[in-house]
Design a protein around this motif. Structure first.
Motif, PDB file in Angstrom:
ATOM      1  N   ASP A 296       8.765   5.563  -0.765  1.00 46.01           N
ATOM      2  CA  ASP A 296       9.588   4.826   0.182  1.00 46.01           C
ATOM      3  C   ASP A 296       8.754   3.732   1.081  1.00 46.01           C
ATOM      4  O   ASP A 296       9.069   3.117   1.801  1.00 46.01           O
ATOM      5  CB  ASP A 296      10.393   5.937   1.198  1.00 46.01           C
ATOM      6  CG  ASP A 296       9.211   6.294   2.214  1.00 46.01           C
ATOM      7  OD1 ASP A 296       8.009   6.677   1.668  1.00 46.01           O
ATOM      8  OD2 ASP A 296       9.752   6.719   3.182  1.00 46.01           O
ATOM      9  N   LYS A 297       7.496   3.816   0.488  1.00 44.51           N
ATOM     10  CA  LYS A 297       6.824   2.683   1.165  1.00 44.51           C
ATOM     11  C   LYS A 297       5.664   2.067   0.119  1.00 44.51           C
ATOM     12  O   LYS A 297       5.115   3.041  -0.573  1.00 44.51           O
ATOM     13  CB  LYS A 297       5.854   3.214   2.296  1.00 44.51           C
ATOM     14  CG  LYS A 297       5.509   2.253   3.495  1.00 44.51           C
ATOM     15  CD  LYS A 297       5.130   2.961   4.712  1.00 44.51           C
ATOM     16  CE  LYS A 297       4.523   2.005   5.609  1.00 44.51           C
ATOM     17  NZ  LYS A 297       3.973   2.512   6.962  1.00 44.51           N
ATOM     18  N   ALA A 298       5.354   0.864   0.182  1.00 48.28           N
ATOM     19  CA  ALA A 298       4.313   0.206  -0.190  1.00 48.28           C
ATOM     20  C   ALA A 298       3.566  -0.896   0.560  1.00 48.28           C
ATOM     21  O   ALA A 298       4.176  -1.542   1.116  1.00 48.28           O
ATOM     22  CB  ALA A 298       4.738  -0.492  -1.515  1.00 48.28           C
ATOM     23  N   VAL A 299       2.231  -0.583   0.500  1.00 48.00           N
ATOM     24  CA  VAL A 299       1.413  -1.722   1.421  1.00 48.00           C
ATOM     25  C   VAL A 299       0.821  -2.390   0.379  1.00 48.00           C
ATOM     26  O   VAL A 299      -0.272  -2.079  -0.473  1.00 48.00           O
ATOM     27  CB  VAL A 299       0.556  -0.994   2.268  1.00 48.00           C
ATOM     28  CG1 VAL A 299      -0.067  -2.044   3.243  1.00 48.00           C
ATOM     29  CG2 VAL A 299       1.561  -0.267   3.462  1.00 48.00           C
ATOM     30  N   LEU A 300       0.678  -3.703   0.470  1.00 48.10           N
ATOM     31  CA  LEU A 300      -0.097  -4.735  -0.323  1.00 48.10           C
ATOM     32  C   LEU A 300      -0.983  -5.495   0.548  1.00 48.10           C
ATOM     33  O   LEU A 300      -0.322  -6.269   1.582  1.00 48.10           O
ATOM     34  CB  LEU A 300       0.740  -5.531  -1.364  1.00 48.10           C
ATOM     35  CG  LEU A 300       1.673  -4.862  -2.294  1.00 48.10           C
ATOM     36  CD1 LEU A 300       3.018  -4.524  -1.705  1.00 48.10           C
ATOM     37  CD2 LEU A 300       1.839  -5.638  -3.611  1.00 48.10           C
TER      38      LEU A 300
END
Lengths: 442, 442, 442, 442
Positions: A296-300
């Motif tokens: 439910d979360k992705a950080v780039l």
């Protein structure tokens, strides 16, 4: 006009001071916007040398700061510095909360104002404690776990203080113009320069210069004018979806990880620009909580670059669209934060002429290159160059070889080190530039 | 034949013990392969109840363990338990280094051996400390930061001990066969059952049963035979490339992050299998070190599932090929580690008949469902079922509703909780199964 | 030394001939390797002008031809030409089966041999029949459906014949050296030059030149030396999988379409090269037979380019690896055929000096640009340049503006047209180059 | 009640007629909405058998037709039929412009109306001319290049005509109810049934049946009730971008091919639905014009399926979002046209009972399967089933094995062929159903 022999001799006498200052800064590295100790030391020194000193909020426009650490991080480092640095609280306080810039001015009379910029921040790296690494062997290894001066800004700051010493010592020699020594925070990640420009510090500057010590270029070499800084944008991206059980209800989730992967592939596939070099990198991607849960979360962490500002704008706009549409594709939310930005920049030919001429007259350079053939890095000094050039002023950025041995060291590596003698040579070039530009009317 | 009234009455008297045991295990949750305290408590109890107890290396085949934590983690938890549990070192030592299984046997005579399996491990979750969460309110919240019994295995373990108590208490009633109570580690991530099967523990077992408390199914309901466990494979994947500067030399790197993204998209695009349900999930993806560096490492946690073993094999083989070819595509290395695996499994109809019949005779179930309509979860109990069934034996897996209120609680969530009364009912079913199967010849 | 007035005057008298020849070739366009009629006309003309003429297999190395049409296509066009051109079979036969090159030599004495290259092939486009399109209005529109001279090679061929006429007419003026007129097939798709080089035609050439008429550059402008041809590779890719019914057995197919899509995305994501411009394009992708069938075939037309040969090699190698691994990923076969290739190339500065000087002396150019600032196109003339330069010779490629109006016309469009006067100017430059280089010793 | 012996005997006498009819239709295959000749033949035959016949616009709702060919295609085929079929223009005209349905009614009295549906269309395939392919060997191979009856609808149409013959012949036997023979166009691609339902043709039908001959199921086998038709949506997608030169200005294009590839990969990665089987296929993808041009157009043929209508809706909605967002990502336009659609469908248990009972009484079936275990195909007959079932009626769909040898033939292949004897058996089942349902009150 030749360079001033007396001045050069005095500079050579500062070699020990340069080394001591650099090793002090090296021992206490501070990452961008937390340079509280460094800035306080700079402020005190400039004041004692008779400079007119401004600092903190008066030289940093709060709203233009990028990539500021969290309040907790800022506070924690401030507290630590207060406890351990031995510097009076009053000297530290102006730099609290991310206002870690210092500007020292000296005026000789009517005329041009020469700005010299020195960057002060360190990197998030854990310094090598191998025996063969000089800072480790000689006892000035970083005492701040996970932070290290691995790009030579410790040396740059020391150079700035030595230049201040020289100008103060010879102040009666100059009759004309003035000099501003600009100590900048947060160059790494190109986060700090814009806010100093926005504070108005550069408004009266007619010529501006900066120098970089290069640990991967042989000692004895100078590149008189670095051209073609790449414009760049640094973005943090967060995709927020909805978790669900990957076995029981895969269709119920909103998959932030897949949105991130789709964005990443398509970001790297942005078409090359026909006008020149472009770059894109998704440097880090962290997504998901568990193997059996729809992420439910992705950080780039992303950056774009362009050979000039137009090309970087093209890359950034495409990137934004790809990120947004990837989010829509997976029914997730996307949030893009710009945490750093630099425009393209170039050195004025006439300033390169001066530096080339100076380099030839100085005896310390065995190899003189006029301009580097191809640029790849980015520097937010470009904001200062543009601010001055837009008003009809001139700017240049030169590089000085500082390899410790035949192989040299890579920047941003845990074994980074510089040949300290290069600092002396850098001071000579800065001092010669000032001499030359402020002696025209003499 | 009817269920034994006397026995049921005795079971009801154990309600307090069940609750006390469950709350003790709940307070000290231990993740897979670290169930040192839990196993020691189980071992001591079974011994005191007169069981023939085997444990540690004699019930766990070392090489078949999957998803073992690092030595450091195993050691740290062991040390903590040694310091804080008050359990003698001699009782803990057998379970050191990831051998946290216990098997208690009781024999009544010639005849069938009934295996009953209870899983003991907890999950990596930080338990909610909200007032309305019973464990928090009533003081048995996890004292192990970041670890929580959020799937009811604390209850399962307590049930197993109560069943042991009942069998011990009524041992003279039985004239025939025997019972093995199998306390299994590391069911979460389907990592433990295979190694117990491989140790030979099941070799003489003729019937095997397990039960799951369901916090999301109303209390009072029983599902007599859960069918269609999904076969599953759990994989950790590491892509290893080569870093390079994203601005200066993007072509010099080997991009592990892009390999991971390509793999991820194509993994999710594995064609549906025409024979039944399949699943794939890249649950977590962590890649890269810095914005301006070509990512040289990417780590993924992946799972595949299939409605049966054939379909999961299909998924796993495709996954492997996609991972490998994505690595080749980007010139990076790939390493796939299988950290968990379960095959498909089914309950024998005749055993479901028995349980259904028992459920009808017991007064505690208001709703009786023969089999669940559609499976989605995976369970490594399937290895035990298959081991027994392959030799001509029988197996079944039943589920008991344990919702604390009308809404119930999701498994694997920080507010997970069970209606403890369901434990009593579960003990009744287990005891009745044993009674029924070991009374055939009486 | 000035350009020869008498010679210029004679060239001006050829204006009508140039126009007639160009319009003839325009009417009968022939795509690469089928230039049977064109080559026969060139051969006859050169022979009648007294040139020593070689052609067919003696100037084309069979094995180095790229992107040859199928035998059926070659045969069909040959038959059509035989039936309709009115040219004797004996004159057409040498060019059968894809050997459509002609080289005419004239020798004046000892000394340098000047190679001048003219390309002859047309494109697969259906010419516009709009009234405002001159070829349509004036009756020389292509009579070959789907084929069109839309890049000016009709003009180039006409220029070559006019240069032949001039050299023949003034042959007594030259005492020194010689000239080779090289009429090349299949420049479009960069398929033909390599095979002429391989035949040895360039082996004795000391200086080589070519010119392009530019329909999108104003008439009156010359670019004296085009620099920086991009090296390029043209690839046809076929993925072959296995069909299956998309509803009944999606898992039984081997999906060539998905392999192609994965390859395409990752091809476009090949990292930028730090040494200079690179390009990649999947220009066409055709896959699948039916909506409800897993696609068993995908055909792609791809090209890579690089600012120099090293960069193109990098792109081509990455492309090959991506294509191969995409095939493995989907269990399909891949086949890559190289159908065109050109290396990078540059004009020698000293030759550009000559052309710039000539352009200044001629009165026909109102705008003279020394070199084009940024190259993007590819030309297989680069093989000829390299062959000559590698042996110490010199080469240059110049461009002449030939826009029909203020807007000009795009190359490779159905409305392409040239200002025919530009042909005369081109002949002047070629003749002046020869005069200048073969007069040094006079 | 038993099946009627006399009736069966009569049906057996129709064997030759069935074969002749089927081979006629096989020789002149017509794709969906162009069944002009077929429909005219059906209309004439039903009329001559005394049926009340409706056709053309009165049985086809114009606006509900899906996947209609272009006007040019419709016209061309109509003209061809007019010229070559020998059928009077007046008989063909009603079917012009895509209204190729026929419905024949026969009434026996008050009571239920039995609908029997027969589909008539062929496929776009070029029939094999191999010797071992019966239609080729025996001279009834398709005379329409590129069109072929490769799914048995030629047989279905022949069956329908035979059923008409039987009902007409035995019409005095029935005292009660009536029968509607529904000859439907465009079943391939599930394009036709909806428009017949919308025309009201089914409004008075109380029971509806259809049958499929299965070339890949052994002759002698019947599947009494096919359950679980997959709901399906057929989409044509066009992405429209902007071309540009891939070398000179790659950044100026809008790449429709990349949008299509991104859409395709992500379409195939739509999460599996937890409620049952889903399908997605991008069957064809055609994009781009030339190797060196950024592709400005991409055309895809896509289908989704779901075990039920809810699941297909889920797939279709996701597909739409992925297509749209892929277009936005690349700055191109997207256009989705729905060219076919079928909902899920199921046979009523009570009707399956009837058919199973009939099959057992007939002697022609050696293997009787009640329902197929797992469905995968789609059928727009589901619209007719639903229309009838929604009003309280009943429906069933049965399949009859028609393999020509042990291996059988794949549907939709160029070697497709059926065992013609299966037609006779199919007529027996249809006739027995009618007999049974219309004899209840006798």
């Amino acid at each position: 006009m030749t360079v001033n022999k007396e001045l050069l001799k005095y500079i050579e006498s500062l070699e020990h001071t340069l080394s001591r200052d650099r090793q002090y800064f090296h021992t206490y590295p501070e990452v961008g916007w937390t340079e509280v100790r460094t800035a306080a030391v700079v402020m005190e020194r400039l004041t004692s040398l008779g400079f007119d000193v401004k600092y903190g909020k008066s030289v940093i426009a709060a709203s233009e700061r990028m990539g500021l650490p969290t309040e907790a991080v800022l506070k924690e480092h401030f507290e630590r510095t207060l406890m351990t640095s031995g510097i009076p609280e009053a000297s530290l306080t102006p730099f609290k909360d991310g206002f870690t810039g210092v500007v020292g001015s000296i005026n000789f009379g009517e005329g041009p104002i020469i700005g010299l910029r020195f960057d002060m921040d360190a990197l998030k790296l854990t310094e090598s404690n191998e025996e063969k690494h000089q800072p480790s062997k000689n006892g000035f290894i970083s005492v701040h776990e996970g932070i290290m001066h691995a790009c030579g800004h410790d040396g740059h700051t020391a150079i700035g203080l030595a230049v201040a010493d020289v100008l103060s010592h010879f102040k009666d020699t100059f009759k004309y113009g003035g000099v501003k020594l600009i100590f900048q925070p947060a160059e790494e990640g190109v986060r700090g320069a814009k806010s100093m420009v926005a504070s108005g510090v550069l408004d009266d500057v007619t010529h501006v210069f900066a120098c970089h010590l290069m640990a991967d270029i042989p000692y004895g070499k100078i590149i008189c004018g670095t051209n073609g800084f790449m414009a760049t944008s640094k973005m943090d991206v967060i995709f927020t979806g909805k978790p669900s059980h990957a076995g029981a209800s895969p269709d119920q989730g909103k998959n932030a990880l897949l949105a991130a992967c789709t964005a990443t592939l398509n970001l790297h596939a942005i078409p090359r620009h026909h006008k020149g070099a472009s770059r894109i990198n998704v440097g880090t991607l962290n997504a998901g909580t568990d193997r059996n849960v729809i992420a439910d979360k992705a950080v780039l962490k992303i950056e774009t670059r362009g050979e000039n500002t137009e090309i970087n704008d093209y890359m950034r706009q495409h990137a934004q669209r790809i990120i947004d549409s990837s989010a829509v594709m997976y029914g997730v939310a996307s949030e893009v934060t710009f945490v750093g930005e630099a425009i393209g920049g170039y050195s004025d030919e006439i300033m390169i002429d001066h530096i080339e001429d100076i380099a030839k007259q100085l005896t310390c350079f065995s190899e003189i290159e006029r301009t580097s053939s191809r640029a790849a890095g980015s520097e937010d000094f470009s904001y200062m160059m543009k601010a001055v050039q837009d008003r009809g002023g001139k700017a240049a950025y030169f590089s000085i070889g500082a390899a410790v041995d035949a192989k040299g060291r890579g920047h941003h590596t845990t074994m980074f080190d510089i040949n300290e003698s290069a600092m002396t040579d850098s001071v000579k070039v800065f001092a010669s530039i000032v001499t030359r530009l402020l002696s025209d009317k003499k």
